[in-house]
Design a protein around this motif. Structure first.
Motif: not given
Length: 367
Positions: A111-114, A221-230
């Motif tokens: 898996x690559x959801x990492x 701070x949405x613009x400063x988030x480095x990674x979003x995991x959905x």
């Protein structure tokens, strides 16, 4: 990934704990013997395929690892969460039959959801801010991601927005509460219950695109988030993706994993039909073979008839275990919930969802 440079393989692992999380979910813990620990080294967010044979048929299902990755060395144990699915061939077995001491065939991690956090000895990530939107059992891989990140990167922050039907059906309540207790200043938890009123916090209801578009900027701070995991059901993940797009989040910062695809779209099978006589050539473990495609078969089914050791787990376009490089020819993929856009652009396909649209197709499972 544990098996980088080689294909995932099954080994029999002993069950050391069966913990009931809710009425319809359990956590299974497996002991990893010393000689196999390197093979089961994992990146937080990866999953394991479990295999059994019932009534002469082989059944495989994938379940995400929920335990944090060890700070040093390879894991001596692995823990996965299993949600009971109505008439589920494996989940029913896991809930009603698997007991401590049993041995289960477990594939090495895939898996690559990492998220591979910086260890504590290295500089913290640039922004140090990560976030996840999860629904139901989608908490499972994110629990591993968040716990590992917070332990290894002392300056990192993690915001978890989770949606569940009600408190009684919420998986890993204690584990998430423990993260909040251990990292009160760095772990932010927002819980939304779709079918149960809460005494405090957000009102009940679904986390759809409109709600997330207004909620997310108020939380972090949405613009400063480095990674979003959905992670979770198709509708939730797609709604969150659209909300992030409308908020200006770049696509490369968004990572997705679909847990339920019943409501997901499949392509029109009548489009780009398979030629009357197609041949699939596949490279697998350094050996190559060519075989005729039978009517209606996917590329994976053709390969499996001749090479039963071909890699696969879910056959639903979700797990990515059957990922292969398309060397030549063209295929039609019915569904793709596992490969990122950059992977498909680079030439990778899901063999379980691919049907030849040219007379000759060549795949490489070893790349």
């Amino acid at each position: 990934m544990a098996h980088e440079g080689g294909r995932a393989r099954f080994h029999r692992l002993r069950v050391t704990a069966v913990d009931r999380l809710t009425d319809d979910s359990v956590a299974l813990t497996f002991a990893v013997p010393p000689e196999l620990r390197e093979a089961y080294r994992f990146t937080p967010g990866q999953h394991l395929a479990l295999r059994r044979t019932a009534d002469g048929a082989e059944i495989r299902r994938t379940y995400s690892i929920c335990s944090p990755a060890p700070v040093e060395g390879a894991p001596s144990s692995l823990r996965v969460g299993v949600r009971l699915v109505e008439e589920g061939a494996f989940s029913t077995y896991a809930h009603k039959e698997i007991a401590v001491g049993d041995e289960v065939e477990v594939m090495t991690p895939a898996g690559r959801f990492t998220l591979d956090p910086h260890p504590a000895t290295e500089p913290a990530p640039t922004t140090g801010h990560y976030a996840a939107v999860v629904g139901g059992s989608g908490i499972t891989p994110v629990l591993s991601i968040a716990a590992t990140l917070l332990e290894r990167a002392p300056h990192a922050r993690f915001c978890l927005i989770r949606s569940d039907r009600g408190t009684a059906s919420t998986m890993f309540l204690e584990e998430v509460a423990d993260l909040k207790d251990r990292y009160p200043d760095r772990f932010q938890l927002v819980t939304v219950l779709s079918r149960e009123e809460q005494q405090a916090g957000l009102t009940s209801g679904r986390l759809d695109e409109e709600r997330l578009t207004s909620l997310l900027p108020a939380l972090l701070p949405v613009e400063r988030v480095a990674g979003w995991y959905l992670c979770g059901p198709y509708g939730l993940v797609q709604g969150a993706e659209r909300a992030l797009h409308s908020l200006g989040v770049r696509r490369e910062r968004v990572h997705e994993e679909i847990f339920h695809v019943d409501d997901g779209p499949a392509r029109d099978r009548k489009a780009a039909p398979t030629p009357a006589h197609s041949t699939v050539t596949a490279q697998l473990d350094g050996r190559s073979g060519s075989w005729a495609v039978e009517d209606g078969e996917s590329v994976l089914e053709t390969v499996l008839r001749n090479r039963p050791d071909a890699p696969y787990a879910c056959k639903g376009g979700v797990c990515g275990t059957c990922r292969a490089f398309l060397v030549s020819g063209e295929v039609r993929m019915d569904r793709n919930f596992a490969l990122e856009a950059e992977e498909t652009e680079a030439g990778y396909v899901l063999a379980c969802q691919s049907h030849p649209t040219t007379e000759k197709v060549e795949l490489d499972f070893d790349r």
